[in-house]
Design a protein around this motif. Structure first.
Motif, PDB file in Angstrom:
ATOM      1  N   GLU A  83     -21.981 -43.476 -75.995  1.00  0.00           N
ATOM      2  CA  GLU A  83     -22.099 -42.116 -76.021  1.00  0.00           C
ATOM      3  C   GLU A  83     -20.870 -41.586 -75.283  1.00  0.00           C
ATOM      4  OE1 GLU A  83     -24.823 -38.555 -74.203  1.00  0.00           O
ATOM      5  OE2 GLU A  83     -24.826 -40.379 -72.850  1.00  0.00           O
ATOM      6  N   HIS A  84     -20.285 -40.788 -75.891  1.00  0.00           N
ATOM      7  CA  HIS A  84     -18.911 -40.065 -75.417  1.00  0.00           C
ATOM      8  C   HIS A  84     -19.098 -38.411 -75.353  1.00  0.00           C
ATOM      9  CE1 HIS A  84     -14.568 -38.250 -75.960  1.00  0.00           C
ATOM     10  NE2 HIS A  84     -14.520 -39.263 -75.168  1.00  0.00           N
ATOM     11  N   THR A  85     -19.190 -38.357 -73.799  1.00  0.00           N
ATOM     12  CA  THR A  85     -19.549 -36.846 -73.442  1.00  0.00           C
ATOM     13  C   THR A  85     -18.532 -36.363 -72.472  1.00  0.00           C
ATOM     14  OG1 THR A  85     -20.857 -35.340 -72.836  1.00  0.00           O
ATOM     15  CG2 THR A  85     -21.350 -37.563 -72.195  1.00  0.00           C
ATOM     16  N   ASN A  86     -18.140 -35.253 -72.462  1.00  0.00           N
ATOM     17  CA  ASN A  86     -17.267 -34.720 -71.103  1.00  0.00           C
ATOM     18  C   ASN A  86     -16.010 -35.729 -70.926  1.00  0.00           C
ATOM     19  OD1 ASN A  86     -18.817 -32.555 -71.326  1.00  0.00           O
ATOM     20  ND2 ASN A  86     -20.120 -33.518 -70.024  1.00  0.00           N
ATOM     21  N   GLY A  87     -15.389 -36.304 -71.796  1.00  0.00           N
ATOM     22  CA  GLY A  87     -14.275 -37.281 -71.608  1.00  0.00           C
ATOM     23  C   GLY A  87     -14.878 -38.234 -71.160  1.00  0.00           C
ATOM     24  N   GLU A  88     -16.164 -38.806 -70.720  1.00  0.00           N
ATOM     25  CA  GLU A  88     -16.677 -40.202 -70.241  1.00  0.00           C
ATOM     26  C   GLU A  88     -17.265 -40.926 -71.501  1.00  0.00           C
ATOM     27  OE1 GLU A  88     -16.045 -41.110 -67.210  1.00  0.00           O
ATOM     28  OE2 GLU A  88     -15.332 -39.465 -66.318  1.00  0.00           O
ATOM     29  N   LEU A  89     -17.356 -42.163 -71.209  1.00  0.00           N
ATOM     30  CA  LEU A  89     -17.993 -43.065 -72.242  1.00  0.00           C
ATOM     31  C   LEU A  89     -19.119 -43.823 -71.570  1.00  0.00           C
ATOM     32  CD1 LEU A  89     -17.755 -43.923 -75.301  1.00  0.00           C
ATOM     33  CD2 LEU A  89     -16.373 -45.866 -74.533  1.00  0.00           C
ATOM     34  N   TYR A  90     -20.077 -43.889 -72.065  1.00  0.00           N
ATOM     35  CA  TYR A  90     -21.427 -44.504 -71.560  1.00  0.00           C
ATOM     36  C   TYR A  90     -21.992 -45.542 -72.504  1.00  0.00           C
ATOM     37  CZ  TYR A  90     -21.225 -40.593 -68.133  1.00  0.00           C
ATOM     38  OH  TYR A  90     -20.907 -39.648 -67.195  1.00  0.00           O
ATOM     39  N   ASN A  91     -22.514 -46.518 -71.976  1.00  0.00           N
ATOM     40  CA  ASN A  91     -23.104 -47.617 -72.613  1.00  0.00           C
ATOM     41  C   ASN A  91     -24.649 -46.964 -72.574  1.00  0.00           C
ATOM     42  OD1 ASN A  91     -24.826 -49.782 -73.560  1.00  0.00           O
ATOM     43  ND2 ASN A  91     -23.815 -51.044 -72.724  1.00  0.00           N
ATOM     44  N   ALA A  92     -25.210 -46.374 -73.844  1.00  0.00           N
ATOM     45  CA  ALA A  92     -26.330 -45.568 -73.872  1.00  0.00           C
ATOM     46  C   ALA A  92     -27.508 -46.035 -74.936  1.00  0.00           C
ATOM     47  CB  ALA A  92     -25.984 -44.257 -74.075  1.00  0.00           C
ATOM     48  N   ALA A  93     -28.609 -45.583 -74.290  1.00  0.00           N
ATOM     49  CA  ALA A  93     -29.727 -45.632 -75.362  1.00  0.00           C
ATOM     50  C   ALA A  93     -30.055 -44.500 -75.781  1.00  0.00           C
ATOM     51  CB  ALA A  93     -30.845 -46.361 -74.600  1.00  0.00           C
ATOM     52  N   PHE A  94     -30.046 -44.004 -76.876  1.00  0.00           N
ATOM     53  CA  PHE A  94     -30.310 -42.820 -77.517  1.00  0.00           C
ATOM     54  C   PHE A  94     -31.859 -42.939 -77.973  1.00  0.00           C
ATOM     55  CE2 PHE A  94     -25.981 -43.119 -77.876  1.00  0.00           C
ATOM     56  CZ  PHE A  94     -25.286 -41.639 -78.023  1.00  0.00           C
ATOM     57  N   VAL A  95     -32.505 -41.683 -77.615  1.00  0.00           N
ATOM     58  CA  VAL A  95     -33.881 -41.488 -78.018  1.00  0.00           C
ATOM     59  C   VAL A  95     -33.961 -40.434 -79.029  1.00  0.00           C
ATOM     60  CG1 VAL A  95     -36.466 -41.089 -77.452  1.00  0.00           C
ATOM     61  CG2 VAL A  95     -34.580 -42.184 -75.715  1.00  0.00           C
ATOM     62  N   MET A 119     -16.900 -52.388 -66.972  1.00  0.00           N
ATOM     63  CA  MET A 119     -16.483 -51.779 -66.223  1.00  0.00           C
ATOM     64  C   MET A 119     -14.732 -51.027 -66.866  1.00  0.00           C
ATOM     65  SD  MET A 119     -17.337 -52.613 -62.154  1.00  0.00           S
ATOM     66  CE  MET A 119     -19.043 -52.744 -61.518  1.00  0.00           C
ATOM     67  N   ARG A 120     -14.441 -51.875 -67.488  1.00  0.00           N
ATOM     68  CA  ARG A 120     -13.387 -51.759 -68.046  1.00  0.00           C
ATOM     69  C   ARG A 120     -13.494 -50.477 -69.133  1.00  0.00           C
ATOM     70  NH1 ARG A 120      -8.270 -54.315 -69.580  1.00  0.00           N
ATOM     71  NH2 ARG A 120      -7.897 -53.967 -71.888  1.00  0.00           N
ATOM     72  N   TYR A 121     -14.523 -50.360 -69.798  1.00  0.00           N
ATOM     73  CA  TYR A 121     -14.613 -49.506 -70.865  1.00  0.00           C
ATOM     74  C   TYR A 121     -15.746 -48.114 -70.342  1.00  0.00           C
ATOM     75  CZ  TYR A 121     -13.177 -53.631 -72.856  1.00  0.00           C
ATOM     76  OH  TYR A 121     -12.594 -54.667 -73.287  1.00  0.00           O
ATOM     77  N   PHE A 122     -16.676 -48.311 -69.786  1.00  0.00           N
ATOM     78  CA  PHE A 122     -17.686 -47.320 -69.530  1.00  0.00           C
ATOM     79  C   PHE A 122     -17.809 -46.869 -68.183  1.00  0.00           C
ATOM     80  CE2 PHE A 122     -19.567 -50.511 -72.703  1.00  0.00           C
ATOM     81  CZ  PHE A 122     -19.749 -49.437 -73.712  1.00  0.00           C
ATOM     82  N   SER A 123     -18.296 -45.583 -67.839  1.00  0.00           N
ATOM     83  CA  SER A 123     -18.778 -44.825 -66.503  1.00  0.00           C
ATOM     84  C   SER A 123     -20.115 -45.379 -66.459  1.00  0.00           C
ATOM     85  CB  SER A 123     -18.455 -43.573 -66.823  1.00  0.00           C
ATOM     86  OG  SER A 123     -17.286 -42.975 -66.973  1.00  0.00           O
ATOM     87  N   SER A 124     -20.352 -45.150 -65.326  1.00  0.00           N
ATOM     88  CA  SER A 124     -21.983 -45.817 -64.935  1.00  0.00           C
ATOM     89  C   SER A 124     -22.943 -44.582 -65.085  1.00  0.00           C
ATOM     90  CB  SER A 124     -21.896 -46.484 -63.579  1.00  0.00           C
ATOM     91  OG  SER A 124     -23.296 -46.680 -63.181  1.00  0.00           O
ATOM     92  N   GLY A 125     -24.027 -44.745 -65.495  1.00  0.00           N
ATOM     93  CA  GLY A 125     -25.137 -43.740 -65.532  1.00  0.00           C
ATOM     94  C   GLY A 125     -25.582 -43.540 -63.975  1.00  0.00           C
ATOM     95  N   GLN A 126     -26.198 -42.436 -63.717  1.00  0.00           N
ATOM     96  CA  GLN A 126     -26.669 -42.191 -62.306  1.00  0.00           C
ATOM     97  C   GLN A 126     -28.147 -42.057 -62.158  1.00  0.00           C
ATOM     98  OE1 GLN A 126     -24.268 -42.391 -59.807  1.00  0.00           O
ATOM     99  NE2 GLN A 126     -22.867 -43.008 -61.572  1.00  0.00           N
ATOM    100  N   THR A 127     -28.812 -41.979 -63.320  1.00  0.00           N
ATOM    101  CA  THR A 127     -30.284 -41.753 -63.138  1.00  0.00           C
ATOM    102  C   THR A 127     -31.171 -42.695 -64.078  1.00  0.00           C
ATOM    103  OG1 THR A 127     -30.364 -40.353 -65.323  1.00  0.00           O
ATOM    104  CG2 THR A 127     -29.570 -39.266 -63.135  1.00  0.00           C
ATOM    105  N   GLY A 128     -32.317 -42.840 -63.847  1.00  0.00           N
ATOM    106  CA  GLY A 128     -33.256 -43.514 -64.601  1.00  0.00           C
ATOM    107  C   GLY A 128     -33.737 -42.317 -65.726  1.00  0.00           C
ATOM    108  N   THR A 129     -34.283 -43.178 -66.575  1.00  0.00           N
ATOM    109  CA  THR A 129     -34.717 -42.023 -67.800  1.00  0.00           C
ATOM    110  C   THR A 129     -36.234 -42.247 -68.027  1.00  0.00           C
ATOM    111  OG1 THR A 129     -32.590 -42.105 -68.555  1.00  0.00           O
ATOM    112  CG2 THR A 129     -34.253 -41.153 -70.095  1.00  0.00           C
ATOM    113  N   ILE A 130     -36.896 -41.216 -68.390  1.00  0.00           N
ATOM    114  CA  ILE A 130     -38.355 -41.142 -68.707  1.00  0.00           C
ATOM    115  C   ILE A 130     -38.696 -40.525 -69.839  1.00  0.00           C
ATOM    116  CG2 ILE A 130     -40.735 -40.662 -67.944  1.00  0.00           C
ATOM    117  CD1 ILE A 130     -40.482 -41.637 -65.116  1.00  0.00           C
ATOM    118  N   ILE A 131     -39.354 -40.787 -70.884  1.00  0.00           N
ATOM    119  CA  ILE A 131     -39.877 -40.266 -72.001  1.00  0.00           C
ATOM    120  C   ILE A 131     -41.086 -40.254 -71.874  1.00  0.00           C
ATOM    121  CG2 ILE A 131     -39.757 -40.223 -74.475  1.00  0.00           C
ATOM    122  CD1 ILE A 131     -36.824 -40.538 -73.229  1.00  0.00           C
TER     123      ILE A 131
END
Length: 571
Positions: A83-95, A119-131
């Motif tokens: 996920e690329h957003t606000n200049g950061e890249l995340y390893n993401a799960a899209f719902v 860590m070479r590529y991604f920024s770290s997420g800060q939250t858990g996620t609930i659907i």
């Protein structure tokens, strides 16, 4: 809740092909409430420095949008993609639901050990996620998030998640399956949640992904197990945990007891309430059969994904090449495997006889080309030039290098990939010829110890005896000199292999190694390991099956002045 598990084998970089595969799986799992795909399945894993390519990232985002359009209002889909957003890249799960991206979970814990360098590529997420569905609350995590105590899985469970869905690209290593399953079952029971663990399958360079996805109920019982090293689709009715209450909160953020944050998204659909099947499901087992199956898949994926027509296996009448030839035929079929035997005066008649028998058993033709005259021409020319009289290691290695030249000539002429038959025990101590028998485009048993080579060969023969018994029973030899045996130079393989595991994997200090093996053995093996680093750096890639292989996870300097000594250790 009916969950569709898509245990797929994506190809790194083939975003279009992976997207087509994902869309096909969604269609086949159309009756599922939620369809789950592995970590970074859109790009393949690990994409490595492709993640620095802006066009690659842009195409991956387009792919997620395309997948979203195919998802209706009665189904949610969870896919892994950067996920690329606000200049950061995340390893993401899209719902995804009803044609839209509802939310994402950004991987919190980025592995940076052994083969991993996220860590070479991604920024770290800060939250858990609930659907939050109408009647079920689901937590989402990505791979490493599951393995950390007091991490996103626990945050989500504490905030009312009834089921945790973990999407993974977890590489195979022998012995890991049991620890993985124990962790999942422990977390399910202690957090009072059902856990859906969906893992990638396939071979990627030196990594094998075993799949073996599981669903575990909140009491630790296994509800479903998917096969190892196979693409597979499955529909599982996952029980809703009764231990956690469904949360309904106007805020999209909820704080847990440790002040971590859980981000919540609402999906306006109701999940089914079908009861799970209560049939007893057996736990997956680590076994030599799993290693064999993984190595066969590794050969198949490397050759097929790279577009080679087939493989060339230089057979010697010995155990290593016999195993590689057998696995290659199991992976690709006999018609895509060329066996080549290249003898000199030092090869015994038994070796040729065994190579021919192996060829017949595998139904793969054997090409026999004597290289004795070529060797003699080389040898005489070099001896005259160097005024050399003795027959030594230079003459032995010359034979291996002539063989390499011939098999690579045939490779260029046919489009077949040369396989190296070197094993981990030999690589550790440098018992192989650089640009000779170590040469190849892929090394299927690079991380397989010699003792494991015999175990794998016997396992395969138990299924159908194709490897001649004499190959299994006679003493191993490189056959580069008269009456040569491996144990003329090396410790017995059972001792050498135990030492390699103790030193490489367990990182046992030299004091303890000396107590276990004796100073003479320790000194000899350590000198050989250190002195062979330059060879290993130039060896072909091969699949990793152990906790630590001579690959990304072994980053030793070639120029290295350190040699451990027992008397340098402190108290």
């Amino acid at each position: 809740m009916k969950i569709g598990l898509a245990q797929i084998n994506p190809k790194v970089g083939d975003i279009q092909g992976n997207t087509t595969k994902i869309l096909g799986c969604i269609e086949k799992l159309s009756t599922a409430d939620i369809v789950v795909f592995p970590e970074l399945c859109v790009t393949g894993y690990p994409p490595e420095d492709l993640l620095f390519n802006k066009d690659f990232i842009a195409e991956s985002q387009v792919a997620v949008a395309k997948i979203a359009k195919a998802v209706n209002s009665h189904q949610a889909v969870i896919i892994g993609c950067p996920e690329h957003t606000n200049g950061e890249l995340y390893n993401a799960a899209f719902v995804i639901n009803n044609g839209h991206i509802i939310g994402t979970h950004r991987k919190v814990f980025l592995p940076n050990y052994d083969v991993f360098d996220e860590m070479r590529y991604f920024s770290s997420g800060q939250t858990g996620t609930i659907i939050r569905f109408v009647n079920h609350t689901v937590g989402i995590i990505v791979c490493e998030d599951l393995w950390r105590p007091d991490g996103p899985a626990q945050w989500e469970a504490s905030q009312g998640a009834q089921t945790i869905i973990s999407i993974n690209a977890s590489p195979f290593e022998h012995g890991k399956m049991e620890s993985r399953l124990n962790l999942i079952r422990h977390m399910a029971k202690t957090s009072k949640v059902s856990i859906v663990y969906l893992n990638m399958v396939g071979g990627q360079d030196e990594l094998l992904f075993d799949g073996a996805s599981v669903v575990v109920s909140d009491d630790g019982d296994i509800q479903a197990v998917m096969p190892s090293f196979e693409e597979s689709l499955s529909l599982v009715n996952v029980p809703a945990s009764s231990g956690n209450d469904i949360l309904h909160n106007d805020s999209s953020f909820l704080a847990n007891e440790s002040n971590s944050i859980v981000h919540c998204f609402d999906v306006p659909m109701e999940t089914s309430d079908e009861k799970p099947i209560s049939d007893l499901v057996e736990a997956p087992i680590d076994s030599i059969a799993n290693i064999y199956k993984g190595l066969v898949m590794g050969i198949k994926d490397y050759v097929t994904k790279q577009g080679f027509k087939g493989v060339i296996v230089p057979v010697s009448g010995g155990i290593d090449s016999a195993l590689v030839a057998t696995m290659s035929v199991d992976a690709l079929g006999a018609d895509r495997v060329k066996l080549i035997y290249l003898p000199t005066r030092f090869n015994s008649p038994d070796s040729l006889e065994d190579a021919k028998k192996l060829s017949d058993n595998l139904d793969s033709p054997l090409m026999v080309l004597s290289i004795d005259s070529i060797f003699e021409t080389f040898d005489n020319t070099l001896r005259n030039e160097l005024h050399k009289e003795s027959f030594d290691i230079a003459d032995e290695n010359l034979q291996a290098r002539i063989r390499a030249n011939i098999v690579f000539y045939i490779s260029n002429a046919t489009g077949y990939l040369v396989l190296s038959c070197s094993n981990k025990s030999e690589a550790a101590v440098g018992y192989g010829t650089i640009y000779g028998d170590m040469a190849g485009g892929f090394a299927p048993i690079k991380d397989v110890l010699k003792t494991q080579v015999y175990q794998l060969a016997r396992y395969r023969n138990d299924l159908n005896p194709v490897i001649p018994e004499r190959i299994l029973s006679r003493a191993p030899s490189a056959e580069l000199n008269v009456d040569q045996k491996d144990q003329d130079v090396l410790p017995p393989y059972d001792i050498l292999d135990a030492f390699i595991n103790d030193y490489m994997v367990s990182n046992i200090p030299i004091e303890n190694l000396t107590q276990r093996y004796g100073n003479e053995v320790v000194s000899k093996i350590l000198r050989m390991i250190k002195g062979s680093e330059f060879k290993r750096k130039q060896a072909p890639v091969g699949p990793k099956i152990s906790p630590r292989s001579f690959g990304k996870g072994w980053r030793m300097p070639i120029v290295n002045g350190f040699m451990p000594k027992e008397n340098t250790l402190g108290d």
